[in-house]
Design a protein around this motif. Structure first.
Motif, PDB file in Angstrom:
ATOM      1  N   LEU A   1       5.136  -9.132   4.375  1.00 35.30           N
ATOM      2  CA  LEU A   1       4.115  -9.801   3.572  1.00 35.30           C
ATOM      3  C   LEU A   1       2.895 -10.001   4.458  1.00 35.30           C
TER       4      LEU A   1
ATOM      5  N   GLY B   1       2.779  -6.290  -4.933  1.00 32.95           N
ATOM      6  CA  GLY B   1       4.098  -5.945  -4.398  1.00 32.95           C
ATOM      7  C   GLY B   1       4.450  -4.528  -4.789  1.00 32.95           C
TER       8      GLY B   1
ATOM      9  N   LEU C   1       6.930 -15.330  -3.828  1.00 30.79           N
ATOM     10  CA  LEU C   1       7.679 -14.329  -3.074  1.00 30.79           C
ATOM     11  C   LEU C   1       8.887 -14.942  -2.375  1.00 30.79           C
TER      12      LEU C   1
ATOM     13  N   PHE D   1       4.052  -6.404   0.528  1.00 28.21           N
ATOM     14  CA  PHE D   1       3.443  -7.473  -0.274  1.00 28.21           C
ATOM     15  C   PHE D   1       2.131  -7.887   0.383  1.00 28.21           C
TER      16      PHE D   1
END
Ligand SMILES: *Cc1c(COP(=O)(O)O)cnc(C)c1O
Length: 408
Positions: free
Chosen positions: A197, A237, A101, A218
């Motif tokens: 995330l 994601g 990522l 994410f």
């Protein structure tokens, strides 16, 4: 539902072992969990019957292994309630997922943008962001914690600016067991148009995760911390973000067409899956998910929390123990503590417990900034899984009492 502990324990062959002539008591589950028969057997069967490369061959075995691996992708999608199969990317683990990522997100960030992480992060949710910050000239900011090990959410809100692009936070701290208020964090980050995330390495085996309900951008985790194999992980994601990201690695599987002048990329999820994956591992992750689903995450959470409460209470009854994040109101899976004896290291306690057949983790738990904040070099960490019992905790407490006597 009552947990059928006897049955559950019978599924884990390793638990019948002795270590140092004592029955194994495995309390290092936050580092990796043990594997049940269905996972072990499925790996064996895969290699004995359909071993072949995926997505390549027209031959029967290749088609079968492809179908099985894609079945796991579907199972993960259901397990975390993603919208689409192709939002599930196979990785090597949480570390690999965060690195993917932090690399692939480059087209979505600009010089001067800001990344927010927290004091509680594992090194794997710190260092990849430092790399990105260095490459692209971004600024890394850190949410502080209070004396209970909980994130200071008002401080978080003060860190947010119009430059905030990424907020990367763990769901549950691997070092303290504190469960973070990720719903609130996601909401506030989205109000500032930032991506979120969540490092779910510690949450995935303990809590029901619904990525759509969380509205998280994410979410990453490792199979080996949820009764599955090592070398396998998942990056979830949102489709529209994955579409805008660049590939992480180049190679086979991830391309549409290659010429020496220009290469076009495959569609999701293959754009992010260069090279031959851990096929056997990816396939048997499905068995680990089924193992969890058969017991039920609500039952797992309830049972594990009762064990955690029991450890916390028993530790409190001992004199001379400092438990970290003791008064946090929301904890799962982990108890972190030290003996109040000068000039000993957490590993001294770990060695004595190991002689009693008890496996715990000692040291900094890949969270050195947090240890520095606590003013310690490390802690002793006992972390629970679905197969741990109160009897094992009683023996842990006996072991700690012995360590106190020996180290005094
Ligand atoms: C274990 C862990 C990681 C790293 O996972 P790997 O499987 O070693 O890649 C990252 N974050 C947290 C919170 C963890 O517990």
């Amino acid at each position: 539902m009552e947990i059928d502990l006897k049955y559950i324990r019978s599924q884990f062959p390793i638990l019948t072992q002795t270590v140092n002539q004592k029955p194994l008591i495995y309390l290092d589950n936050a580092a990796t969990t043990q594997k049940p028969f269905p996972v072990l057997e499925a790996e064996d069967i895969y290699y004995k019957t359909i071993n072949s490369n995926v997505h390549r061959g027209v031959h029967t075995l290749s088609q079968l292994s492809t179908i099985e691996m894609e079945a796991t992708r579907g199972a993960v999608k259901e397990f975390i309630n993603a919208k689409k199969d192709y939002e599930i990317i196979f990785t090597k683990g949480t570390t690999d997922g965060i690195n993917l990522l932090a690399s692939s997100i480059e087209p979505l960030v600009n010089k001067g943008d800001e990344i927010i992480i927290s004091t509680l992060e594992h090194h794997s949710n710190i260092v990849p962001w430092q790399f990105l910050a260095e490459r692209k000239g971004l600024i890394l900011k850190v949410i502080p914690i209070d004396e209970n090990g909980e994130l200071l959410l008002n401080e978080f809100e003060k860190l947010i600016t119009e430059k905030t692009k990424i907020v990367a936070i763990n769901h549950i701290s691997n070092a303290l067991g504190v469960v973070n208020s990720i719903e609130h964090i996601i909401k506030k980050a989205h109000e500032a148009q930032a991506f979120v995330l969540i490092d779910g390495a510690q949450a995935i085996s303990h809590k029901k995760i619904d990525v759509q309900k969380l509205n998280v951008d994410f979410y990453v985790f490792s199979a080996h911390k949820m009764y599955g194999p090592t070398g396998v992980g998942i990056l979830y994601g949102k489709e529209k973000l994955l579409e805008r990201m660049k590939p992480y690695q180049g190679g086979g599987e991830m391309i549409k067409e290659v010429t020496f002048e220009k290469t076009t990329y495959a569609d999701l999820p293959f754009k992010f899956e260069a090279g031959t994956p851990n096929i056997a591992g990816n396939i048997v992750l499905k068995k680990a998910i089924e193992f969890i689903q058969n017991i039920g995450l609500e039952n797992i959470e309830k049972y594990e929390n009762s064990i955690l409460k029991y450890i916390t209470k028993k530790l409190e009854e001992l004199d001379g123990i400092t438990t970290y994040a003791k008064n946090s109101t929301s904890k799962t899976g982990v108890v972190s503590f030290n003996l109040d004896i000068n000039n000993i290291h957490s590993s001294d306690v770990g060695f004595i417990l190991d002689k009693q057949g008890i496996a715990v983790r000692t040291g900094h738990h890949c969270a050195q900034p947090l240890m520095r904040h606590l003013g310690v070099t490390g802690t002793v960490r006992a972390s629970v899984a679905i197969y741990n019992t109160k009897e094992e905790i009683d023996l842990l407490i006996e072991g700690i009492t012995l360590a106190q006597k020996m180290l005094q």
